[in-house]
Design a protein around this motif. Structure first.
Motif, PDB file in Angstrom:
ATOM      1  N   LEU A   1       0.792  -1.320  -0.119  1.00  0.00           N
ATOM      2  CA  LEU A   1      -0.173  -0.257   0.043  1.00  0.00           C
ATOM      3  C   LEU A   1       0.662   1.594  -0.018  1.00  0.00           C
ATOM      4  N   ASP A   2       1.104   2.165  -1.435  1.00  0.00           N
ATOM      5  CA  ASP A   2       1.627   3.240  -1.582  1.00  0.00           C
ATOM      6  C   ASP A   2       0.977   4.190  -0.618  1.00  0.00           C
ATOM      7  N   ASP A   3       2.148   5.197  -0.368  1.00  0.00           N
ATOM      8  CA  ASP A   3       1.536   6.689  -0.218  1.00  0.00           C
ATOM      9  C   ASP A   3       1.002   6.677   0.996  1.00  0.00           C
ATOM     10  N   PHE A   4       1.008   5.498   2.268  1.00  0.00           N
ATOM     11  CA  PHE A   4       0.481   6.082   3.579  1.00  0.00           C
ATOM     12  C   PHE A   4      -0.122   6.535   4.305  1.00  0.00           C
TER      13      PHE A   4
ATOM     14  N   ALA B   1       9.180   3.034   4.861  1.00  0.00           N
ATOM     15  CA  ALA B   1       9.956   4.508   5.092  1.00  0.00           C
ATOM     16  C   ALA B   1      10.466   4.944   4.067  1.00  0.00           C
ATOM     17  N   GLU B   2       8.982   6.168   3.002  1.00  0.00           N
ATOM     18  CA  GLU B   2       9.735   6.850   1.805  1.00  0.00           C
ATOM     19  C   GLU B   2      10.639   7.936   1.819  1.00  0.00           C
ATOM     20  N   GLY B   3      10.913   8.384   0.644  1.00  0.00           N
ATOM     21  CA  GLY B   3      11.467   9.893   0.803  1.00  0.00           C
ATOM     22  C   GLY B   3      12.671  10.295   2.010  1.00  0.00           C
TER      23      GLY B   3
HETATM   24 CA    CA Z   1       4.833   6.317  -2.489  1.00  0.00          CA
END
Ligand code: CA
Ligand code: C2E
Ligand code: CA
Ligand code: CA
Length: 275
Positions: A174-177, A231-233
């Motif tokens: 699940l992206d961009d949660f 954890a993104e970014g």
């Molecule tokens: Ca994303």
């Protein structure tokens, strides 16, 4: 402008026309781009915090435009999505990503983004099954990233599609949660293996108590549900350190590696993340 009444519409129309024409032109060029080999994939590494090793890469599409240079998804993915062109484009992406990653070392995962229209397409499961077979990649190495829009739109059909992808042996992230309308209900009703925590929260993880509390809570919740977290970014060493302390499973971001055409080069270019 309101006071001008009808006249203001006359002033406004050409602008709308221009924007629409530009979109239409991009759409036509995008059709050709696929045939002319102007599309390519960049790969961004994902670091496992427990072992401090790269466990996989996310495929990110790029367009080498003959006049405009290297275009990023923000300049054409929404257009492709709105025109339905995302289905053939997405098929190309899936096929290319699977064929390229099939020759990587076997422990590496490949993450592929699926837009809502793609997931809604009745062809999706069949084309993925075909590309899996042709590439010869072990399906367990393949992860499909979807956003909550997939969950919101036509949820019953999409839910069954996601289950079919899992039956093929792939995993689902699940992206961009945390952005948009994220509901805990999704986590209960959909088959996610992994939650990707949006960059918005990761950016503030050192300076903002709120961001830190949210990331901590997402990681605990995911853990309790048997899901991994990414954890993104991640751009700073302090953020990575905090994520380790919190117990997040994996991290992705410019600190670890920027998207690059050669996946292994992207991994090697990363600064020493072990602190
Ligand atoms: Ca994303
Ligand atoms: P996303 O799936 O959330 O992908 C992460 C985006 O964040 C990528 O942008 C990536 O380059 C960027 N990023 C990664 N690390 C950092 C960082 O440390 N700092 C900052 N500021 N940014 C970072 P990109 O490649 O421009 O892609 C944007 C979006 O376009 C993606 O967001 C995804 O929603 C969509 N997209 C990209 N490739 C595909 C694709 O193959 N298919 C579909 N359907 N959508 C795609
Ligand atoms: Ca993604
Ligand atoms: Ca995003």
């Amino acid at each position: 402008a309101k006071a001008k009444g009808r006249d203001s519409f006359a002033l406004f129309e050409p602008t709308l026309d221009t924007a629409a024409r530009q979109r239409r032109e991009t759409e036509l060029q995008l059709r050709e781009a696929m045939e002319r080999g102007q599309l390519l994939l960049h790969y961004q590494p994902i670091l496992a915090l427990g072992t401090d090793t790269i466990t996989g890469y996310e495929a990110l599409v790029r367009w080498q435009h003959p006049e405009r240079g290297l275009l990023y998804p923000s300049e054409f993915v929404a257009i492709a999505e709105a025109s339905g062109l995302i289905v053939p484009l997405g098929e190309w992406i899936i096929h290319q990503a699977l064929v390229e990653s099939a020759s990587w070392p076997e422990h590496l995962r490949i993450g592929i983004n699926l837009s809502p229209t793609q997931v809604g397409s009745p062809r999706l499961v069949k084309t993925i099954a075909e590309s899996l077979a042709i590439s010869g990649i072990a399906p367990g190495r393949v992860d499909f990233e979807i956003t909550e829009h997939v969950v919101l739109e036509g949820s019953e059909a999409n839910r069954s599609t996601l289950y079919k992808l899992r039956e093929l042996g792939a995993s689902i992230s699940l992206d961009d949660f945390g952005t948009g309308y994220s509901s805990l209900n999704y986590l209960r009703n959909f088959p996610f293996d992994r939650i990707k925590i949006d960059r918005d929260f990761v950016t503030g993880i050192v300076s903002s108590r709120e961001s830190q509390a949210i990331v901590k809570t997402i990681c605990r919740l995911a853990d309790a549900l048997g899901m991994a977290t990414v954890a993104e970014g991640v751009e700073e060493a302090e953020q990575l350190e905090m994520l380790r302390r919190i117990g997040c499973s994996e991290a992705q971001g410019y600190l670890i590696g920027k998207p690059a055409s050669e996946p292994l080069a992207a991994a090697q270019s990363r600064p020493d993340a072990s602190g």
